[in-house]
Write a protein that holds these residues in place. Structure first.
Motif, PDB file in Angstrom:
ATOM      1  N   GLU A 176       0.775   2.112  -2.283  1.00  0.00           N
ATOM      2  CA  GLU A 176       1.128   2.539  -0.927  1.00  0.00           C
ATOM      3  C   GLU A 176      -0.032   2.338   0.034  1.00  0.00           C
ATOM      4  O   GLU A 176       0.166   1.925   1.185  1.00  0.00           O
ATOM      5  N   ILE A 177      -1.253   2.616  -0.422  1.00  0.00           N
ATOM      6  CA  ILE A 177      -2.434   2.435   0.419  1.00  0.00           C
ATOM      7  C   ILE A 177      -2.619   0.956   0.758  1.00  0.00           C
ATOM      8  O   ILE A 177      -2.876   0.592   1.903  1.00  0.00           O
ATOM      9  N   ALA A 178      -2.454   0.085  -0.232  1.00  0.00           N
ATOM     10  CA  ALA A 178      -2.609  -1.356  -0.002  1.00  0.00           C
ATOM     11  C   ALA A 178      -1.576  -1.867   0.999  1.00  0.00           C
ATOM     12  O   ALA A 178      -1.899  -2.625   1.920  1.00  0.00           O
ATOM     13  N   LYS A 179      -0.332  -1.446   0.857  1.00  0.00           N
ATOM     14  CA  LYS A 179       0.715  -1.884   1.786  1.00  0.00           C
ATOM     15  C   LYS A 179       0.475  -1.356   3.189  1.00  0.00           C
ATOM     16  O   LYS A 179       0.726  -2.047   4.177  1.00  0.00           O
TER      17      LYS A 179
ATOM     18  N   LEU B 262      -0.914  -2.219   8.840  1.00  0.00           N
ATOM     19  CA  LEU B 262      -1.597  -1.735  10.040  1.00  0.00           C
ATOM     20  C   LEU B 262      -2.623  -2.725  10.582  1.00  0.00           C
ATOM     21  O   LEU B 262      -2.752  -2.887  11.793  1.00  0.00           O
ATOM     22  N   PHE B 263      -3.371  -3.374   9.703  1.00  0.00           N
ATOM     23  CA  PHE B 263      -4.504  -4.197  10.143  1.00  0.00           C
ATOM     24  C   PHE B 263      -4.293  -5.688   9.952  1.00  0.00           C
ATOM     25  O   PHE B 263      -5.178  -6.483  10.282  1.00  0.00           O
ATOM     26  N   GLU B 264      -3.161  -6.116   9.376  1.00  0.00           N
ATOM     27  CA  GLU B 264      -2.831  -7.527   9.170  1.00  0.00           C
ATOM     28  C   GLU B 264      -3.906  -8.271   8.385  1.00  0.00           C
ATOM     29  O   GLU B 264      -4.363  -9.345   8.773  1.00  0.00           O
ATOM     30  N   VAL B 265      -4.319  -7.695   7.260  1.00  0.00           N
ATOM     31  CA  VAL B 265      -5.291  -8.310   6.362  1.00  0.00           C
ATOM     32  C   VAL B 265      -4.651  -8.398   4.975  1.00  0.00           C
ATOM     33  O   VAL B 265      -3.652  -7.745   4.699  1.00  0.00           O
ATOM     34  N   ARG B 266      -5.236  -9.208   4.113  1.00  0.00           N
ATOM     35  CA  ARG B 266      -4.768  -9.311   2.736  1.00  0.00           C
ATOM     36  C   ARG B 266      -5.665  -8.432   1.851  1.00  0.00           C
ATOM     37  O   ARG B 266      -6.878  -8.622   1.808  1.00  0.00           O
ATOM     38  N   VAL B 267      -5.071  -7.480   1.154  1.00  0.00           N
ATOM     39  CA  VAL B 267      -5.811  -6.541   0.311  1.00  0.00           C
ATOM     40  C   VAL B 267      -5.904  -7.114  -1.097  1.00  0.00           C
ATOM     41  O   VAL B 267      -4.899  -7.518  -1.689  1.00  0.00           O
TER      42      VAL B 267
ATOM     43  N   ILE C 185     -10.813  -6.288   1.005  1.00  0.00           N
ATOM     44  CA  ILE C 185      -9.913  -7.249   1.634  1.00  0.00           C
ATOM     45  C   ILE C 185     -10.418  -8.667   1.375  1.00  0.00           C
ATOM     46  O   ILE C 185     -11.572  -8.875   1.007  1.00  0.00           O
ATOM     47  N   ASP C 186      -9.531  -9.628   1.573  1.00  0.00           N
ATOM     48  CA  ASP C 186      -9.858 -11.045   1.412  1.00  0.00           C
ATOM     49  C   ASP C 186     -10.593 -11.505   2.668  1.00  0.00           C
ATOM     50  O   ASP C 186     -10.003 -11.565   3.745  1.00  0.00           O
TER      51      ASP C 186
END
Length: 115
Positions: free
Chosen positions: A37-40, A45-50, A82-83
């Motif tokens: 849930e945290i990763a999603k 919210l921030f449009e990054v790849r976790v 994040i990537d």
């Protein structure tokens, strides 16, 4: 839970500022939130790849005001990696034709430090 309910606030400390160059961001999160849930929530919210999420429960401290003693509440902390070099993902579509994903990812979280 909504993403706004999962991510409560960023944790800004000296150690978390040193880890920003490695793509690690520290957040105060809801105690009931899971790593998935945290990763999603961070991705939405921030449009990054976790890439990875590490969580830990921080125990509250003993506080004293005059004669009375008490304890601050426990809270949950998440360190999200994040990537930092997102590349375009390609996959095979129907018929064996290779297509590229259209979603663009950022390489940092600009809102983290209030910028």
């Amino acid at each position: 839970m909504k993403p706004e309910e999962i991510i409560i606030a960023p944790v800004v400390t000296e150690k978390s500022n040193d880890e920003l160059q490695q793509g690690k961001y520290t957040f105060r999160v809801n105690k009931k939130a899971t790593k998935v849930e945290i990763a999603k929530a961070v991705e939405k919210l921030f449009e990054v790849r976790v890439l990875k999420v590490n969580t830990m429960t921080v125990n509250g401290k003993q506080k004293r005001v005059g004669y009375h003693t008490g304890k601050t509440s426990d809270w949950k902390k998440a360190i999200v990696t994040i990537d930092t070099n997102p590349s375009e993902a390609s996959y095979l579509a129907k018929g064996g034709k290779e297509t590229k994903a259209t979603k663009k990812y950022k390489d940092s979280i600009d809102e983290f430090m209030g910028a």
